[in-house]
Structure formats: C-alpha cells, structure tokens
Design a protein around this motif. Structure first.
Motif, PDB file in Angstrom:
ATOM      1  N   CYS A   1      -7.260  11.283  -6.684  1.00 58.77           N
ATOM      2  CA  CYS A   1      -7.577  11.038  -5.271  1.00 58.77           C
ATOM      3  C   CYS A   1      -6.580  11.746  -4.359  1.00 58.77           C
ATOM      4  CB  CYS A   1      -7.561   9.537  -4.997  1.00 58.77           C
ATOM      5  SG  CYS A   1      -7.827   9.103  -3.263  1.00 58.77           S
TER       6      CYS A   1
ATOM      7  N   PHE B   1     -17.573   3.258   1.550  1.00 57.16           N
ATOM      8  CA  PHE B   1     -16.274   3.944   1.518  1.00 57.16           C
ATOM      9  C   PHE B   1     -16.463   5.399   1.095  1.00 57.16           C
ATOM     10  CE2 PHE B   1     -16.734   2.220  -2.754  1.00 57.16           C
ATOM     11  CZ  PHE B   1     -16.321   3.260  -3.579  1.00 57.16           C
TER      12      PHE B   1
ATOM     13  N   GLU C   1     -18.149  -2.735 -11.720  1.00 59.85           N
ATOM     14  CA  GLU C   1     -17.571  -3.035 -10.413  1.00 59.85           C
ATOM     15  C   GLU C   1     -18.594  -2.814  -9.295  1.00 59.85           C
ATOM     16  OE1 GLU C   1     -14.593  -4.456  -7.930  1.00 59.85           O
ATOM     17  OE2 GLU C   1     -14.716  -4.417 -10.132  1.00 59.85           O
TER      18      GLU C   1
ATOM     19  N   ARG D   1     -19.905  -5.602  -6.495  1.00 59.32           N
ATOM     20  CA  ARG D   1     -19.743  -5.346  -5.062  1.00 59.32           C
ATOM     21  C   ARG D   1     -21.079  -5.135  -4.345  1.00 59.32           C
ATOM     22  NH1 ARG D   1     -14.771  -2.872  -3.249  1.00 59.32           N
ATOM     23  NH2 ARG D   1     -13.102  -3.227  -4.759  1.00 59.32           N
TER      24      ARG D   1
ATOM     25  N   LEU E   1     -11.415   2.224  -6.514  1.00 60.01           N
ATOM     26  CA  LEU E   1     -11.021   3.623  -6.358  1.00 60.01           C
ATOM     27  C   LEU E   1     -10.413   4.190  -7.632  1.00 60.01           C
ATOM     28  CD1 LEU E   1     -10.744   6.065  -4.524  1.00 60.01           C
ATOM     29  CD2 LEU E   1      -8.567   5.148  -3.721  1.00 60.01           C
ATOM     30  N   GLU E   2      -9.495   3.420  -8.245  1.00 61.02           N
ATOM     31  CA  GLU E   2      -8.843   3.938  -9.452  1.00 61.02           C
ATOM     32  C   GLU E   2      -9.843   4.077 -10.603  1.00 61.02           C
ATOM     33  OE1 GLU E   2      -8.162  -0.531  -9.177  1.00 61.02           O
ATOM     34  OE2 GLU E   2      -8.127   1.229  -7.869  1.00 61.02           O
TER      35      GLU E   2
ATOM     36  N   GLU F   1     -13.869   0.380   2.314  1.00 56.29           N
ATOM     37  CA  GLU F   1     -13.633  -0.758   1.426  1.00 56.29           C
ATOM     38  C   GLU F   1     -13.643  -0.302  -0.032  1.00 56.29           C
ATOM     39  OE1 GLU F   1     -12.914  -3.706   2.587  1.00 56.29           O
ATOM     40  OE2 GLU F   1     -13.158  -3.039   4.654  1.00 56.29           O
ATOM     41  N   HIS F   2     -12.521   0.266  -0.470  1.00 57.11           N
ATOM     42  CA  HIS F   2     -12.465   0.842  -1.815  1.00 57.11           C
ATOM     43  C   HIS F   2     -11.454   0.155  -2.730  1.00 57.11           C
ATOM     44  CE1 HIS F   2      -8.696   2.658  -0.598  1.00 57.11           C
ATOM     45  NE2 HIS F   2      -9.298   3.198   0.465  1.00 57.11           N
ATOM     46  N   ASP F   3     -10.771  -0.881  -2.253  1.00 63.75           N
ATOM     47  CA  ASP F   3      -9.758  -1.547  -3.076  1.00 63.75           C
ATOM     48  C   ASP F   3     -10.359  -2.069  -4.384  1.00 63.75           C
ATOM     49  OD1 ASP F   3      -7.928  -1.053  -1.145  1.00 63.75           O
ATOM     50  OD2 ASP F   3      -7.981  -3.055  -0.259  1.00 63.75           O
ATOM     51  N   GLY F   4      -9.705  -1.743  -5.496  1.00 67.32           N
ATOM     52  CA  GLY F   4     -10.141  -2.239  -6.786  1.00 67.32           C
ATOM     53  C   GLY F   4     -11.134  -1.369  -7.514  1.00 67.32           C
TER      54      GLY F   4
END
Length: 533
Positions: free
Chosen positions: A175, A160, A231, A235, A186-187, A181-184
């Motif tokens: 941002c 991502f 994280e 991943r 990114l924040e 695929e950045h869900d979870g």
C-alpha cells in the motif's frame, strides 16, 4: 352478461353479497390460471391470490367486510405478474377488474434503473473531472495519490480506496496510500501474499497485465484471496474495481475501489475510472519531469546495456551508434536521431524492420568520406531509453559500441532512484548500473543567457534576425517579405536567408544541444571531428 364481459379486455369478476363469484369472464380465468367453471360460486377471497402487500385481502378480509372501491398495482408472486386491480360497487354487488401490467412495470423499472445509473454516472464524472482539475496543481507523487484516494472515498458511492504498487521482490502488492473505511481489511488486500490456491487477488493481476479488473461478487469470486472474501462478507462489501495507473507502457501502481453495491461498476463507470487512472499516471510522470526541470541538483545514473536494440544492432553491424537527439511522439514511443559510424545507416533501418519494438524511419544523411551517416528510428515498448523517459529521467547520452551500450541519464533528487534502477533491470536483466553521482546544475540568470546568445551571433545574423522579428517576417501572414528586408539591409534576398538560417540554427543549438559551440557544422564527419577534439 357473460357474452358482454367476454368482450372486455380486463379480467372481470362479479361478486354477490355473500362474497361469492356469480360471473367471471374468460380473461379473468386466464389471468388467474383457473378454469372458468371453478370460479363461479367460489368465495372471491379464497380465489383471488395474495399480492406482495396483500392490499385486496386487507380491504376485504375480516368477519364483516364491506364492499368498497379501491385501485392499486402490485406484484402477485403466485402468478409471477404485476396486476392493476380496481373494484367498483354495482347495487348490492361489486365487481373486480384487473389486467396484466407486467411489461409496463418492467419498462418503468428499466427506465428507473437507467435514470439512477445516469444520475450516478453524472456524479462520478463530476467527481473525476474535479479530481483531474485538482491534479494539475500537485507537485509530488504522494500528493497526487493522496488526492485521488481521498476524493473518491469522500463520496457515499464507495466504501474505501487504495493505491498500491508492486513490492520490490515482486511477490505482492504493498500500500502507498488509502482512504475510507478500510481498517482490518487493508492488510488482507495488499500485503497478504498468495492464497492457499495460489490466488494473489485482482490487484496483483492488474499490476501484472495492466488491465482493469472488476469483481461483481467479492464473496464468491475465487480470484479474490479467501481471507479477503471472509472479511468482505462480514462488512457487506459486494464489488470492487482495480484500475492501472499507467503512462505509456509503464504501470506505476493500481487504484482499487471497493463498494457496498453489487452493481457499483457499470461499463460507463469503469470507463470514467480508467480515464482517472490514465490521467493519474500521466500526472505522476509529469511531476517527475517537472521536479527534474526545476531542480538545482540532479542525480546522474550511468547504465551498461547489452540486451537492447541499439546494443545488438551495433554488434551485428560491427559499428558505433549514438543517439544524438530524442523527440517524444507519445507516452510509449520516442523518435531517435542516431549517428552511425562504421556501417551504412540504411542497413540499420533494415534491422529495425525485423523488430516489433522498433520502427524504421529514414536516412537523413550519408557520409561522403567515411562509412556512416545519420538515421531516424522510432523506438517503443521495450527500450531502456523509453523506460527511463517514462520514469521521469532525461537521457543525456546513449552510445553503443559493438554490442555494449552506455546510457547516462539524469533524475531529480526527489525521485525514487531504486524504482528507476529496478525498472531498467526488470526489463533488461543483463543491464548494470555503473555509477550514481550527485551533480550541481550551474545557475544562469536571464541576462547571462541572453549575453551568451548575443555572443554566438555575428552582427549580420543579429541584425537580420532583429529586423525580421520586428518587421513581422515571422508572423502569419507576414508583415514584411524577405525582399523588403533585404532591400533595407542593402543585401540580396539569398544572403538574407543565409543569415536568418545561420542565426536560427545557433538559437536552436542553444536550446536543444547542451554541448553546442558557436559554429556547429552540419556534416556528420565534421560533427564527429568536433566531438573527438
């Protein structure tokens, strides 16, 4: 037989029908790291080490093995070598030949890695080149950033991508756009703030320094905030790169790219992505300039400046300075033509010599009747004029009187005004925004523009310019000489040159000087008188 086999460069083991070694040469003993006398009489299946895939033991294991001819190359962990193994039958016996091919396998591995790297780099360069071509048609910053993120994330090279910018408070990165695929996660990357140990992550570091950051091992790198490391481990993320989006000395934001491959970002790949970062920064600036140029309305910003070079110089010299013209030299420096009233222009250049962000130029004109003149000065880096130009603003006036400066600039309505104002304030803490006004631009048709130019020229100037233009005087090489044109007009060559220069001057005034009148005197004293009137 031993004497003969000792002359062979391969390791050789001769085995009888009971799988016992009857003969072993010196090379065989050395390769197996055994004493020669310990090999003779031993079962070949007990002596010969197991390879990575155990090919030898697969063929010659079991209760009732049969001698067969095989050939293979495999890695033998026990010996930490690659061996090329070959067996052959000799009557009722058979022989095992083997040699060390570790160096060749290492070379082949290097070549394969280089070929894979070149193939990957070719793909990346093709992607980057296509993105750069597509950026030409982008009209807004949002469109530019979305295109870059989306195109990179669409490939199978990266997991991502994120483009972020500094938050207004300056404490973290927020941002602007992301893809992939950045869900979870990114924040955690852009909005988590400082870690317990004070780490803000590579994104914040790149925004601070303007330097590219590559993280080879996300899970172990302590510059990455701990929540991001956790994280990333979950991943399978291995590496990342953060590239500044820069134009000149201004960093608009950062482009972050995350990958599953720990060796994703080689030096050449880094250079390609840095090129994309520079191009993106340039296009962001260009879209702002284009929007300002095409806009029917503009926003006028007026700043009071006291902590920039021209402001401090006017205080030191007890004089007035006005930037009459600005010519961009590159992304980070501007050539300024400065009118000086109340001081000698060469003294201004002496002050510029003592500054790292200003380059002294030359004295263009000195007043014959008063103290003053016209000078050429190059400003770079820390200058409000450079900052405004970098953020897409057009500086209309920049005047400085004994320590206080007034800069009036125009920006397009689509610009982020707060971003422009904060950029000036961040670099010049004592600056102050005096006003923000919406202004309409007068709409002028092509015919009205031509009529205005027509009225500025005298008949002789217009005739001289038309004859020179159609007669090929401005071509290279010239189709007509000045003498030929002058003879046709019935005037002298010096007179023709006078009319041509005067006419060209008026045309240039119409293009470069918004306040130009029909007759613009050259002398600085007369120019100031005209401005006062």
């Amino acid at each position: 037989m031993e004497e003969v086999l000792d002359g062979v460069t391969d390791g050789v083991l001769v085995v009888d029908t009971d799988w016992r070694i009857t003969t072993a040469n010196a090379v065989a003993a050395d390769l197996l790291e055994r004493e020669r006398d310990t090999l003779v009489g031993a079962d070949i299946r007990d002596v010969f080490p197991r390879s990575f895939a155990a090919t030898f033991h697969e063929h010659f294991g079991g209760d009732d093995p049969e001698p067969t001819e095989i050939s293979f190359e495999e890695y033998f962990p026990e010996l930490d070598v690659w061996l090329r193994v070959r067996t052959t039958t000799i009557g009722e016996r058979f022989a095992v030949y083997y040699r060390d091919v570790t160096d060749r396998k290492a070379l082949e591995g290097d070549l394969e890695d280089r070929e894979a790297e070149l193939a990957r780099l070719e793909r990346i360069n093709n992607i980057v080149q296509k993105i750069i071509r597509d950026l030409v048609g982008a009209t807004t910053r949002e469109e530019v950033e979305e295109l870059v993120c989306k195109r990179l994330a669409e490939t199978d090279l990266y997991e991502f991508t994120v483009i972020g910018e500094r938050e207004m408070t300056g404490e973290q990165i927020v941002c602007r756009t992301a893809a992939g695929e950045h869900d979870g996660i990114l924040e955690l990357i852009v909005e988590s703030g400082a870690d317990a140990d004070g780490s803000r992550g590579p994104e914040f570091a790149t925004m601070e320094t303007g330097e590219t950051r590559v993280v080879r091992h996300l899970v172990d790198d302590e510059s990455v905030p701990e929540p991001v490391r956790r994280e990333a481990f979950a991943r399978g993320l291995q590496s990342s790169i953060v590239v500044p989006l820069r134009y000149g000395n201004t960093t608009y934001g950062v482009l972050s790219v995350y990958a599953l491959d720990p060796d994703a970002f080689s030096e050449r790949e880094r250079e390609s992505l840095e090129t994309l970062g520079v191009t993106t920064g340039f296009v962001i600036n260009a879209t702002r300039q284009r929007n300002l140029l095409l806009s029917d309305t503009v926003i006028e910003l007026a700043f009071r400046i006291t902590d920039a070079f021209f402001a401090t110089a006017s205080a030191q010299l007890d004089c007035e300075l006005a930037v009459e013209g600005i010519v961009p030299l590159d992304a980070a420096s501007l050539l300024c033509y400065v009118r000086v009233d109340g001081a000698e222009p060469d003294v201004l250049l002496e002050l510029a010599d003592d500054r790292s962000d200003v380059d002294a130029g030359r004295v263009i004109h000195e007043s014959a009747t008063e103290i003053g003149g016209f000078a050429e000065v190059t400003v770079s880096g820390r200058s409000p004029i450079v900052t405004l130009a970098t953020y897409g603003a057009t500086v209309r006036t920049a005047e400085f009187d004994r320590g206080t400066g007034l800069i009036v600039a125009e920006v397009a309505p689509s610009s982020d005004i707060r971003e422009v104002v904060e950029a000036v304030g961040e670099r010049f803490p004592r600056s102050e925004l005096l006003s923000k006004l919406d202004r309409e631009r007068p709409i002028e048709t092509v015919q009205e523009f031509r009529s205005g130019l027509h009225e500025r020229l005298t008949d002789r100037q217009r005739n001289a310019l038309q004859m020179a233009y159609y007669g090929g005087y401005f071509e290279s090489p010239r189709d007509s000489t000045a003498e030929e044109l002058a003879e046709t007009l019935g005037i002298s060559s010096p007179t023709l040159h006078h009319h041509l220069r005067a006419g060209q001057r008026k045309l240039l005034d119409a293009f470069f000087d918004d306040d130009a009148e029909y007759e613009r005197p050259v002398a600085v004293d007369d120019r100031q008188s005209r401005r006062n009137e």
